[in-house]
Scaffold this active site. Structure first.
Site, PDB file in Angstrom:
ATOM      1  N   GLY A 218       0.846  -1.197   0.000  1.00 22.10           N
ATOM      2  CA  GLY A 218       0.000   0.000   0.000  1.00 22.10           C
ATOM      3  C   GLY A 218       0.875   1.237   0.000  1.00 22.10           C
ATOM      4  O   GLY A 218       0.534   2.271   0.575  1.00 22.10           O
TER       5      GLY A 218
ATOM      6  N   ILE B 239      -1.367  -7.723  -3.656  1.00 22.60           N
ATOM      7  CA  ILE B 239      -1.014  -8.579  -2.513  1.00 22.60           C
ATOM      8  C   ILE B 239      -1.758  -9.913  -2.567  1.00 22.60           C
ATOM      9  O   ILE B 239      -1.453 -10.829  -1.809  1.00 22.60           O
ATOM     10  CB  ILE B 239      -1.282  -7.886  -1.152  1.00 22.60           C
ATOM     11  CG1 ILE B 239      -2.714  -7.351  -1.091  1.00 22.60           C
ATOM     12  CG2 ILE B 239      -0.276  -6.799  -0.890  1.00 22.60           C
ATOM     13  CD1 ILE B 239      -3.126  -6.900   0.298  1.00 22.60           C
TER      14      ILE B 239
ATOM     15  N   GLY C 292      -0.412   4.739  -0.825  1.00 27.70           N
ATOM     16  CA  GLY C 292      -1.502   5.323  -0.029  1.00 27.70           C
ATOM     17  C   GLY C 292      -0.994   6.444   0.869  1.00 27.70           C
ATOM     18  O   GLY C 292       0.197   6.763   0.868  1.00 27.70           O
TER      19      GLY C 292
ATOM     20  N   TYR D 170     -14.812  -3.651   7.268  1.00 26.52           N
ATOM     21  CA  TYR D 170     -13.438  -3.192   7.505  1.00 26.52           C
ATOM     22  C   TYR D 170     -13.040  -3.412   8.976  1.00 26.52           C
ATOM     23  O   TYR D 170     -11.956  -3.913   9.271  1.00 26.52           O
ATOM     24  CB  TYR D 170     -13.378  -1.714   7.129  1.00 26.52           C
ATOM     25  CG  TYR D 170     -12.116  -0.964   7.480  1.00 26.52           C
ATOM     26  CD1 TYR D 170     -10.957  -1.138   6.738  1.00 26.52           C
ATOM     27  CD2 TYR D 170     -12.115  -0.045   8.530  1.00 26.52           C
ATOM     28  CE1 TYR D 170      -9.811  -0.414   7.046  1.00 26.52           C
ATOM     29  CE2 TYR D 170     -10.975   0.691   8.833  1.00 26.52           C
ATOM     30  CZ  TYR D 170      -9.831   0.501   8.091  1.00 26.52           C
ATOM     31  OH  TYR D 170      -8.705   1.214   8.399  1.00 26.52           O
TER      32      TYR D 170
ATOM     33  N   LYS E 112     -10.094  -5.850  10.315  1.00 24.46           N
ATOM     34  CA  LYS E 112      -8.950  -5.373  11.111  1.00 24.46           C
ATOM     35  C   LYS E 112      -8.842  -6.157  12.414  1.00 24.46           C
ATOM     36  O   LYS E 112      -7.752  -6.564  12.817  1.00 24.46           O
ATOM     37  CB  LYS E 112      -9.090  -3.868  11.409  1.00 24.46           C
ATOM     38  CG  LYS E 112      -8.861  -2.972  10.193  1.00 24.46           C
ATOM     39  CD  LYS E 112      -7.407  -2.974   9.772  1.00 24.46           C
ATOM     40  CE  LYS E 112      -7.117  -2.036   8.618  1.00 24.46           C
ATOM     41  NZ  LYS E 112      -5.761  -2.191   8.087  1.00 24.46           N
TER      42      LYS E 112
HETATM   43  C1  AKB Z   1     -11.616   4.868   7.893  1.00 22.60           C
HETATM   44  O1  AKB Z   1     -12.323   5.867   8.059  1.00 22.60           O
HETATM   45  O2  AKB Z   1     -11.991   3.830   7.366  1.00 22.60           O
HETATM   46  C2  AKB Z   1     -10.185   4.926   8.400  1.00 22.60           C
HETATM   47  C3  AKB Z   1     -10.105   4.385   9.783  1.00 22.60           C
HETATM   48  C4  AKB Z   1     -10.743   5.130  10.896  1.00 22.60           C
HETATM   49  O3  AKB Z   1      -9.519   3.368   9.980  1.00 22.60           O
HETATM   50  N1  AKB Z   1      -9.695   6.253   8.351  1.00 22.60           N
END
Ligand code: AKB
Length: 346
Positions: free
Chosen positions: A16, A61, A19, A160, A164
């Site tokens: 990344g 990746i 980024g 997301y 994580k």
């Molecule tokens: C998002 O908004 O997805 C990121 C984060 C808070 O991990 N900036």
């Protein structure tokens, strides 16, 4: 055989790389003696960033063949695995986000194990996690919760956030329990270290596809004399941090002696203004800045599950985390001069 082992180049791998964090990190790493950088991204890096790298690989990746080639050509001692689809974007294509965020991380952890086997040293694996791993159930709970510690409220509502959180678990597994039933289990090859980042604000780049993007978007729009409609309410409050502090934190965690680290995962934070307070600062800095609030109910709902504050005492105690920028200093000494300069020629 030994000849070819020695011929491999020693590097730090940054995925990344193009980024927001990758960009800042590469420029910082390049200033530090002793790091040759191998950059990996889907797209070519800008010229200035590419010039700081020993090599850049344009690729995915998820491409296991490509990763195998890296193992044969480079001796990788540390990995900053920054590639990910952010929280808003991930909600449009959750399965793709899972593939990139989880399978991509798994591929890199496997690469780290293989590298460690080759050169006999642990590979440091730096992983940017996020406040998105938290999932507070209501605004009342958010208010009551105060500064949330790493072990609390970890029931994320976004793909997301789930990705994580799970990757933090994967990292701990690879560091401590990988192939625990194998005859030769024991000392593992991966030294996994993760930071749960708050929203990040850079003077030079804009994020893409995040849900904390309203703060950086607000200030960059004002600097370009463009009106901005915030997608969250004025009273929305989550933690933020200036990009240089985020980069410094990654480097500090990388350098921290392993025996000082009581955990694999660390909260960090710098300031927690409400969106309205942030807008006031922007209006004060840019005459005529036009900021209005037009909340998007769905994105708002995501931000409402993230804590207003996090408890980063673990990072402060274990590896001396202390951000250089509070909100005022971030505006006056970092954001305003750099953003003004950045748009001066446009
Ligand atoms: C998002 O908004 O997805 C990121 C984060 C808070 O991990 N900036």
């Amino acid at each position: 055989m030994m000849g070819s082992v020695k011929a491999r180049k020693q590097v730090v791998l940054v995925t990344g790389a193009g980024g927001e964090v990758g960009n800042g990190l590469i420029h910082r790493l390049a200033k530090t003696e002793g790091y040759d950088i191998l950059a990996l991204d889907l797209k070519p890096l800008d010229e200035a960033t590419a010039a700081k790298c020993q090599a850049q690989i344009i690729g995915d990746i998820l491409d296991e063949r490509l990763l195998e080639r890296l193992v044969s050509e480079y001796e990788i001692h540390a990995i900053f695995h920054l590639a990910a689809l952010l929280s808003t974007r991930a909600e449009f294509t959750p399965e793709t986000a899972h593939e990139v965020n989880v399978k991509g991380t798994l591929n890199l952890l496997k690469l780290a194990v293989e590298q460690a086997r080759w050169h006999g040293q642990r590979v440091k694996f730096l992983f940017p996690s996020s406040i998105a791993v938290y999932g507070l159930t209501s605004l009342e709970e958010k208010e009551k919760a105060g500064a949330v510690a790493e072990g609390d409220w970890t029931q994320p509502t976004t793909m997301y956030g789930c990705n994580k959180l799970y990757c933090e678990h994967l990292g701990r597994y690879y560091a401590r329990h990988y192939r625990q039933l194998a005859v030769e289990s024991g000392q593992q090859g991966v030294d996994f270290r993760a930071i749960r980042f708050p929203g990040l604000i850079s003077a030079f780049t804009l994020p893409h596809g995040g849900t904390s993007d309203y703060a950086p978007e607000m200030i960059h729009a004002a600097a370009r004399s463009e009106p901005y409609a915030s997608f969250v309410r004025e009273d929305t409050r989550i933690p933020f941090m200036a990009m240089p502090d985020a980069i410094d934190a990654l480097l500090a965690l990388m350098e921290a002696p392993l025996d000082r680290l009581s955990n694999h995962v660390y909260n960090i934070t710098a300031f927690s203004p409400s969106a309205g307070e942030f807008a006031e600062l922007v209006r004060g800095a840019f005459d005529g800045a036009e900021i209005r609030f037009e909340p998007d109910v769905r994105r708002q709902a995501i931000v409402d599950t993230w804590p207003a504050r996090v408890d980063d005492s673990r990072a402060r105690n274990d590896w001396g985390f202390a951000p250089a920028y509070d909100l005022q200093r971030c505006f006056e000494e970092y954001l305003l001069p750099n953003i003004r300069q950045r748009y001066a020629d446009d």
